[in-house]
Design an enzyme around this catalytic site. Structure first.
Site, short mmCIF file in Angstrom:
data_model
loop_
_atom_site.label_atom_id
_atom_site.label_comp_id
_atom_site.label_asym_id
_atom_site.label_seq_id
_atom_site.Cartn_x
_atom_site.Cartn_y
_atom_site.Cartn_z
N ASP A 26 0.79 -1.18 0.11
CA ASP A 26 0.29 -0.33 -0.02
C ASP A 26 1.04 1.45 0.31
O ASP A 26 1.79 1.19 0.07
CB ASP A 26 -0.93 0.22 1.13
CG ASP A 26 0.02 -0.35 2.73
OD1 ASP A 26 0.84 -0.94 2.27
OD2 ASP A 26 -0.77 0.57 3.47
N GLU B 235 -0.05 -1.29 5.97
CA GLU B 235 1.40 -1.24 6.52
C GLU B 235 0.78 0.22 6.80
O GLU B 235 0.74 1.01 7.93
CB GLU B 235 2.46 -0.97 6.41
CG GLU B 235 3.15 -0.90 7.08
CD GLU B 235 4.17 0.73 7.33
OE1 GLU B 235 5.12 1.09 8.54
OE2 GLU B 235 3.65 1.31 6.18
ZN LIG Z 1 6.54 2.60 4.41
#
Ligand SMILES: [Zn+2]
Length: 440
Positions: A97, A162
């Site tokens: 992401d 994340e």
């Molecule tokens: Zn990162």
């Protein structure tokens, strides 16, 4: 463990011939937009999955066996199974992401173009962290092409989500039967070998007062005659006033921690207690949050403050009790808060990162340092000032390090990654994995 003589030399030769391949790999990954949908629900929810499918294809071609599964909200995590019989295992971790591109007019190149200029690749995610993923994939290809039997000894973990709290890696580790012995998280570390990081807690402190009419506040501010109606009316307790006093006390605690809580690889003052969100109003709803007022004539009776609280390695098990003691000591200073103590709620939004403190002499750190040296650079072993997915591996018992490329513009316009750096990182990842698995 089986030594693999001659493979180092083969790997060096392979990278002399193929290191440029990392450029197209990074460009391909950057040109698949994969903005974390939590930042912008209007983004395609399939961006992350499209990246994962690209990675799965690549790994299949190396004879690896990638598994894709839905971690949450149908967002796909990827891992290649590790061999439980192996003497030692190592994994490369990366998140697929990215944060939104922001205002595209402030970019010199379209943010998902992967444009090349002056030895750099530009685009959202170039540095954070599709460059790191590209380096790891090429390292795996180098091992495969030089005849190393990967056979579940080296794994690839690419995760979603994340940027919004590390939930992808947490989910992956919770489903794995065992954690790898070693893990290298390819976040951009400027080619430093980062072995320590503080932990992070999000904590909400809710302070309660008593509401009333602001018109009678004068009766709290200036002493009124006994037995007067004004004195009786002035019995509200403004929760915003209490919160303001509390925030000053927290600033004092933060200064005290900055002087007393130190770690050799982390910057002084790393243990910040940053007030991030504050809400003041009336009562508490089902979520424990005040109903917001838009009318200052009502004295608010509740304030909730969300803090971003960092702690150093070693304080994982004690920091919460220490903070709660501080809150209760503060509360005892005022008759009202002594009788109506603040509420303390941990893991706001389910967020918590453990700390990471991999020993300097761990064989993973040695393997990576020696590989960096063998490629002609001086290894730099340091700490990481923010938090990363490596924390979850450390908590699961892996030796964890962060090691990734140089670049700039992270989370801003014109994000870029250095091509030379990607080549070095990729070569060193393959050499380090080999040395680590050989037990050198
Ligand atoms: Zn990162």
């Amino acid at each position: 463990m089986q030594p693999t003589p001659g493979l180092d030399a083969k790997l060096h030769q392979w990278f002399d011939d193929h290191a440029d391949d990392v450029v197209k790999l990074a460009q391909d990954l950057i040109s698949i937009p994969s903005v974390n949908p939590k930042f912008n629900p209007e983004e395609s929810p399939y961006g992350e999955a499209n990246v994962q499918e690209y990675i799965a294809d690549y790994l299949h071609r190396l004879g690896m066996d990638p598994v894709l599964y839905a971690a949450s909200d149908d967002r796909l995590n990827l891992h290649t199974p590790l061999n439980p019989e192996a003497d030692r295992t190592i994994a490369f971790n990366g998140h697929v992401d990215v944060v939104p591109a922001g205002d595209e007019r402030s970019w010199s190149f379209p943010p998902f173009s992967g444009a090349l200029s002056n030895g750099r690749i530009y685009g959202r995610g170039a540095m954070d962290m599709k460059g790191g993923i590209a380096s790891a994939l090429l390292a795996l290809r180098a091992l495969h092409d030089t005849g190393f039997e990967i056979d579940g000894k080296v794994g690839m973990h690419t995760v979603v989500d994340e940027e919004a709290g590390g939930f992808g890696t947490r989910d992956l580790l919770s489903r794995m039967k065992f954690a790898p012995d070693g893990v290298i998280v390819g976040e951009p570390s400027n080619e430093e070998i980062q072995i320590a990081a503080g932990g992070l807690d999000w904590v909400r402190v809710t302070i309660r007062g008593r509401s009333g009419h602001a018109g009678w506040r004068f009766a709290e501010i200036y002493p009124q005659p006994f037995e007067s109606p004004e004195r009786d009316a002035g019995t509200s307790i403004n929760a915003i006033d209490l919160a303001s006093n509390f925030l000053q006390a927290v600033n004092g605690l933060e200064r005290q921690w900055s002087a007393t809580k130190v770690h050799p690889l982390l910057p002084p003052g790393i243990t910040t207690i940053s007030p991030g969100v504050i809400r003041g109003g009336s009562g508490l709803d089902g979520q424990g949050l005040p109903t917001l007022f838009n009318n200052p004539a009502v004295i608010p009776d509740s304030v909730a403050i969300d803090f971003d609280l960092k702690f150093i390695p070693g304080d994982d098990d004690s920091v919460r009790a220490e903070f709660e003691d501080f809150v209760s000591t503060w509360a005892k200073q005022h008759y009202w808060t002594a009788n109506n103590p603040p509420l303390v709620k941990w893991e706001v939004a389910d967020l918590r990162f453990p700390s990471m403190d991999t020993p300097f002499d761990d064989s993973l750190v040695t393997a990576l340092s020696q590989s960096v040296e063998a490629s002609g650079s001086a290894p730099q072993v340091t700490g990481f000032p923010a938090v990363a997915d490596s924390a979850f591996y450390a908590a699961a018992g892996s030796a964890a390090v962060i090691y990734g490329p140089q670049g700039g513009g992270i989370h801003g316009p014109d994000e870029w990654v250095s091509i030379d750096s990607l080549k070095r990182v990729s070569r060193n990842l393959s050499l380090a994995a080999l040395a680590y698995l050989d037990g050198r």
